[in-house]
Design an enzyme around this catalytic site. Structure first.
Site: not given
Lengths: 967, 256
Positions: A225, A301, A322-323, A456, A484, A758
């Site tokens: 990752h 994701h 956030r990136d 999460q 981030d 991914s």
């Protein structure tokens, strides 16, 4: 004292309706309403509270008395016969609970802890099978929630216990290979034997064993990752085409294909190069106007979304936002794009493999997750697409992308030794421990249970607060660098920021959600909504005050040094001391084998299905899941906040036609805009991944050009989602895809500026193995010189000419015509790399010259679907009367002419007085007038023999297109 | 007074503050953004402004219910300052989440002894929707809407369903002329879904207080300022300006 506040709706019980519908769908029954008789929501409250206090809190805050009624009891004393209460598992993010605790404080009430719950009532005792299904599949998700039957019992709501420091070292110097592998597996480190050996050697040389924290840091940094080790590793590639075998070796596949293409394009542009920062920062940056650059990043994701769709999508979008916020000195997010791949929503529930959520539930959860995060952040979600294929059953794909604006001069960052390491945003909990290593492992049926810690839920408002203060701090010059916290948490953020300098971190200073976290958990936690800044010491007081003024937590975690070492302490004890060079460059290179053999395909036209008439085929394609209207999804996204919307995702007379791309004008009082679009078609990859990639790039660029984007100023992004790349054939397909990316990118002059992969999207159980199709998402970001010249795809008025641009070939392989007629094989549509860029340039010229009233690209379903969509979106009919003369279509059947998916084609609506000027722009390029628009609300397409192949009411076509996902 | 000063209130989750400020600037006002924490600390700073706006967004995440937490804070900490503001013939505007806040803070329809008279709750579709709507305007004494008859603007919300506690309250609002904005069909008639996007009683989209100077509305006039924001501009051509701008211009004219 513990109190329970139960709130029930007055009148309609929408939550009950929802769960009953879900039960019915999963059981093919209509017993839902007999299973759940009512729903409620509520709060558990702990604190020094009297009954009057709780009543006051209810009246002033918790209850909307116009539409709800509430009951207050001591915890466990409510009338809960046949009630099931769904609570978050301890430690799962519960934003509502946090808000209630804060708001109660404002009212002067001493509420110490809050938990929220949902409650469902059954009319009586339920059969065990119904109960199991309800608990496991409908009411709750075991990954984050648990269900309590009957009254609740608890004597406290507080989480966590004091942490007693104990340094843990991992004795690995004496381990043999088997033991090293076992250690990696047991610790969910996802490190290979070779990597474990390298670590072993390093610590043997140091004469000590690593601490757990050091080993975790290495595992995070070296994870697929974070380091993309497969695609940046060595690959020996063997290709067999028509009996000819060739081999070549890539030392670094990405660098030698995709990055290299961008370098070539930038060199060709010379001083006109408009790229700013590519493949280095959190997002790629290109020039926009005199005062702004624009940056873009698209992330996946997938694994978290498979297990907890809402939280997975939620945090996926939160992460990519956030990136952008962590790009350069901070990008201001201006729009989002979201692309999904799912199995069909009516997949038979009884055929679901163990541990796999039903696709319908995945779809609902993913859409809600994106909706709730994007809408709350105030970032318009303007573009997206959804592709359906049952091979995505166990591994749904969730791509989230964000575009940001960066003031010129703010595109670079520089950490200085002596700067403070400052964490801004959410507190740190046990969330997502092992997210980075987990997303590099295959899913098994056990994943649903054992990986819970890696799943999460986001708290969008926390991130919005962080965004608000970061942009102010950026403009006041309060920090020197920013990134981030994503996968790997502080470990990855601080490790990356300090890679060229060094860093010392005092782990006990990180703000925690609850007591009890070990130093390692603090270091690798992936709690959401956190950013890391490097702050000159003299700026810290101002930054701290700014954060405090908007209720944002900021804390000094340590400082950057010039030692080249990453030193971690906990209350003065050294818990980690790593050489930055070893951490970032010490990973052994991976060598993988890859091979590709061209499948034997016939170049001859594939025989068209004779059992399906053209009209039936058209209706079936319009109603196919990947083509049909996604209005149910699009409407749930706020696509207009920030007020920059120019071309919306839905367009036309009644705002319900499918736009090719979205256009936003992000700078107030400026007409310069951005077109955002995407291309993805895994069906072509079954025939040839090279063509699949070429077609995806063509589609992304074509969509952007169709609305007015400038093809000479279009940046693209790659997102590879692949199966198990340990399989040489799988990796071979990936190599071929990367080579296509290189070739097409250079030919089109569209540089890749960012990307992500991914890998290992594969499901395995005892008797089943499901691998996703090779999937490449290409996202395009095109500059629009003047948004007032943009066009939409809906037909505008009768009496205009329909001009088809581009060659129509026999390209039915992987087509939707084949899908709905059950055919396979054939040739997938390969763009003409010399001609395509010339066509894009000419279409762009025609649009900017104001010659075009409507423009739509031809994609799934070809010409027939394109003209149908244009007609019903505009409420204007069309007569296509010259199918026989399509450029490039010599010898093709009418079926192929109607449904071929040849790339680089557009259908233009041009007023009669502009036809000549338009044709002049296309001199030497394929263009042909195929018909005209009419007032009557119908579509007619004549075959080459003069008979009507298609003669349909627009309302019927539109209904076919809208009906399937009108949820 | 040439340029009225507009205070734009921000809270955690507010996200239409920029767009709203831009709309006011286009019509010559000066705008200042105020975080709720700053205003809480110094409520008297309200006196520096002529117009107070609670813009759209998700204040405090819409946790508990849309606008509820900010509404509670406004009641708790700014009640006196806001009543003084209104009584000085100044204007208060709440858009979308701002409408939810003003209504739930009791600034539009005050509660009686039996509790709140009206609320904005979940759309009957059960989901958030972004779509364009037609509005029929009955301006009454609401200065924001002077001279307006029809507006085309977007809505984007999940909790915009206007419901009164009793039928007589709904009738009372209509009779007193406070129900100033209603969803309508494109021809101006009664609206059915999706023309009325949320199920609001009597198609109510916006309500003002008894003075007319406090207005709350679910649709977003600040998202129809520029002609390019109109969803049909590629069909009909670019108009001089968006429909929503008139509302902001009216507010500024009120002070000129």
């Amino acid at each position: 004292m513990l109190w329970e506040v139960e709130i029930r709706p007055i009148g309609r019980d929408a939550e009950r309706e929802r769960v009953c519908d879900e039960f019915d769908l999963l059981t093919h029954s209509v017993r839902g309403m007999d299973t759940v008789s009512a729903s409620a929501r509520g709060y558990l409250l702990a604190g020094d509270l009297s009954l009057a206090d709780v009543r006051g809190l209810c009246d002033q805050l918790l209850l909307d008395a116009v539409v709800e009624r509430g009951t207050i009891t001591e915890l466990g004393a409510s009338t809960t016969a046949h009630a099931s209460t769904v609570l978050f598992k301890p430690g799962v993010m519960d934003p509502v609970a946090l808000s209630v605790r804060r708001a109660a404080g404002d009212l002067g009430l001493a509420v110490r802890e809050v938990r929220t719950f949902r409650r469902y009532f059954a009319p009586g005792v339920l059969p065990q099978a119904d109960r199991d299904l309800l608990f496991r599949k409908v009411l709750a998700n075991e990954a984050i929630e648990h269900v309590v039957s009957g009254p609740l019992h608890a004597d406290h709501l507080t989480l966590g216990q004091p942490y007693r420091f104990q340094l843990v070292t991992v004795p690995l110097r004496e381990l043999d290979d088997d033991a090293l592998v076992a250690l990696s597996q047991r610790g969910q480190l996802a490190l290979t034997l070779d990597e474990m050996r390298t670590i072993q050697t390093h610590f043997r040389d140091l004469g000590r064993d690593p601490t757990d924290c050091e080993l975790e840091t290495l595992a995070q940094t070296w994870s697929e990752h974070c380091s993309h080790k497969t695609l940046k590793g060595t690959i020996d590639y063997t290709e067999t085409v028509r009996g000819q075998t060739t081999t070549r070796r890539y030392g670094n596949l990405l660098k030698e294909t995709i990055f290299a293409a961008t370098q070539t394009i930038r060199q060709n542009l010379g001083s006109a190069d408009w790229c700013v920062s590519v493949f280095s920062d959190n997002a790629g940056i290109v020039q926009f106007d005199d005062h702004h650059h624009v940056c873009i990043k698209v992330e996946t994701h997938n694994r978290p979304s498979a297990i907890e769709p809402y939280g997975g999508a939620n945090t996926g979008l939160g992460g990519v936002i956030r990136d952008v916020l962590g790009t350069g000195m901070g990008g201001k997010p201006i729009c989002n794009t979201d692309v999904f791949c799912f199995a069909r929503p009516d997949f038979p529930p009884e055929e679901l493999p163990p541990g796999v959520l039903h696709p319908r539930r995945v779809i609902h959860g993913v859409v809600a997750g994106v909706r709730d995060y994007g809408n709350r952040m105030g970032i318009p979600t303007v573009n997206g697409s959804v592709t359906f294929d049952d091979r995505y059953l166990a591994n749904p794909l969730v791509f989230c992308g964000t575009v940001g604006l960066i003031p010129v001069g703010m595109e670079w960052k520089q950490v200085h030794p002596g700067d403070l390491i400052v964490a801004v945003g959410g507190a740190t909990g046990r969330d997502g421990i092992h997210g980075a290593t987990f997303s590099s492992l295959e899913l098994t049926e056990e994943s649903e249970v054992i990986s819970g810690g890696a799943v999460q839920i986001g708290n969008a408002i926390e991130e919005k607060k962080v965004l608000d203060v970061i942009l102010q701090a950026r403009d006041r010059g309060l920090y020197t660098a920013i990134t981030d916290c994503g996968a790997g948490g502080f470990s990855s953020a601080v490790g990356e920021m300090g890679a060229d300098t060094g860093a010392e971190v005092t782990l006990e200073t990180a703000p925690l959600k609850y007591a009890g976290l070990s130093y390692t958990e603090i270091w690798i936690s992936e709690s959401q909504e956190r950013m890391v800044l490097s702050v000159p010491p003299d700026k810290w007081p101002e930054l701290e005050a700014l954060c405090r003024s908007e209720d944002v937590t900021a804390a000094v975690l340590g400082r950057f040094t010039d030692t080249g070492r990453l030193k971690l302490t906990y209350n003065g004890e050294i818990v980690g001391d790593l050489d930055m060079h070893f951490l970032h460059d010490g990973r052994p290179r991976i060598i993988r084998q890859a091979q590709w053999s061209a499948p034997a395909v016939s170049d001859q036209p594939v025989r068209a299905g004779e059992t399906v008439s053209p009209q039936e085929a058209l209706v079936k394609i319009l109603a196919s899941l990947s083509v049909c209207s996604k209005e149910w999804i699009v409407r749930q996204y706020d696509h207009e906040v920030q007020a920059g919307s120019v071309i919306k995702p839905l367009t036309g007379l009644h705002h319900d036609g499918p736009s090719d791309a979205a256009v936003v004008a992000p700078v107030p009082d400026s007409w310069v805009g951005l077109a955002i679009s995407n291309g993805l078609n895994p069906r072509y990859a079954d025939l040839d991944p090279y063509i699949m990639a070429a077609a995806a790039i063509d589609e992304a660029v074509r969509n952007a050009v169709a609305v007015g984007g400038d093809p000479a100023h279009t940046a693209i992004l790659d997102n590879f989602c692949w199966g198990n790349v340990h399989d040489p054939a799988m990796l071979g397909a990936l190599v071929r895809t990367a080579e296509a990316c290189r070739d097409v990118s250079i030919a089109y002059g569209t540089p890749f500026i960012s990307g992500k992969d991914s890998l290992n999207n594969e499901y395995r159980s005892a008797d089943r193995r499901i691998t996703i199709p090779h999937t490449l998402l290409v996202t395009a970001l095109a500059r629009v010189p003047d948004v007032r010249r943009c066009v939409t795809m809906d037909l505008k008025e009768p009496g205009n000419r329909l001009l088809l641009v581009g060659d129509t070939r026999n390209a039915l392989g992987g087509s939707h015509y084949h899908l709905v007629t059950g055919q396979t094989g054939g040739t997938a549509p390969m763009p003409d790399l010399q001609q395509a860029p010339r066509i894009f340039a000419a279409v762009h010229q025609a649009i900017t010259a104001g010659l075009v009233r409507a423009c739509h690209d031809l994609s799934e379903g070809g010409l027939a679907v394109a003209v149908a969509e244009m007609a019903f979106a505009g409420g204007i009919g069309a007569d296509v009367t010259d199918l026989g003369q399509l450029p490039g279509a010599d010898g093709l059947t009418d079926t192929a002419r109607l449904f071929s998916e040849s790339p680089t084609r557009f259908l233009l609506e041009v007023p009669p007085n502009h036809v000549e000027a338009c044709l002049a722009l296309f001199a030497g390029l394929p263009i042909h007038e195929i018909g005209h628009t009419v007032r009557e609300p119908r579509l007619r397409i004549a075959g080459s023999a003069g008979e009507w192949l298609i003669y349909a009411k627009l309302s019927e076509l539109k209904e076919a297109w809208q009906q399937p996902l009108r949820w | 007074m040439a340029t009225p000063r507009v205070a734009i209130l921000r809270a955690p989750g507010t996200n239409c503050d920029e767009d709203t400020a831009y709309a006011f600037r286009r019509v010559g006002a000066t705008t200042t953004k105020f975080h709720i924490n700053a205003l809480r600390a110094n409520p008297e700073r309200c006196r520096e402004f002529q117009i107070l706006v609670v813009p759209g967004g998700f204040s405090y995440g819409d946790d508990v219910a849309a606008g509820k937490i900010l509404a509670t804070q406004m009641q708790q900490f700014l009640g006196d300052a806001l009543r003084e503001f209104r009584d000085q013939e100044k204007l208060i505007l709440g858009i979308c989440n701002g409408f939810q806040v003003l209504l739930k803070a009791g600034l539009i329809v005050p509660a009686d002894e039996e509790g709140p008279m009206a609320t904005l709750t979940h759309n009957t579709t059960g989901r958030y929707e972004d779509r364009w709507v037609h509005l029929r305007v009955t301006p009454g004494n609401c200065p924001f809407l002077t001279g307006l008859d029809r507006l085309e603007v977007p809505v984007a919300h999940g909790e915009g369903n206007f419901i009164c506690r009793k039928e007589w309250i709904l009738k009372g609002l209509a009779q007193s002329g406070q129900a100033v904005l209603r969803y309508c069909s494109p021809a101006g008639g009664p609206a059915s879904y999706p023309q009325n996007p949320n199920g609001s009683q009597d198609d109510i989209a916006g309500v003002c207080d008894a003075t007319g100077r406090v207005l709350g509305l679910m649709p977003h006039p600040e998202r129809h300022i520029l002609p390019t924001q109109n969803p049909n501009w590629t069909r009909t051509g670019l108009k001089p300006e968006g429909d929503g701008l008139a509302l902001f211009r009216n507010a500024v004219h009120f002070f000129q």
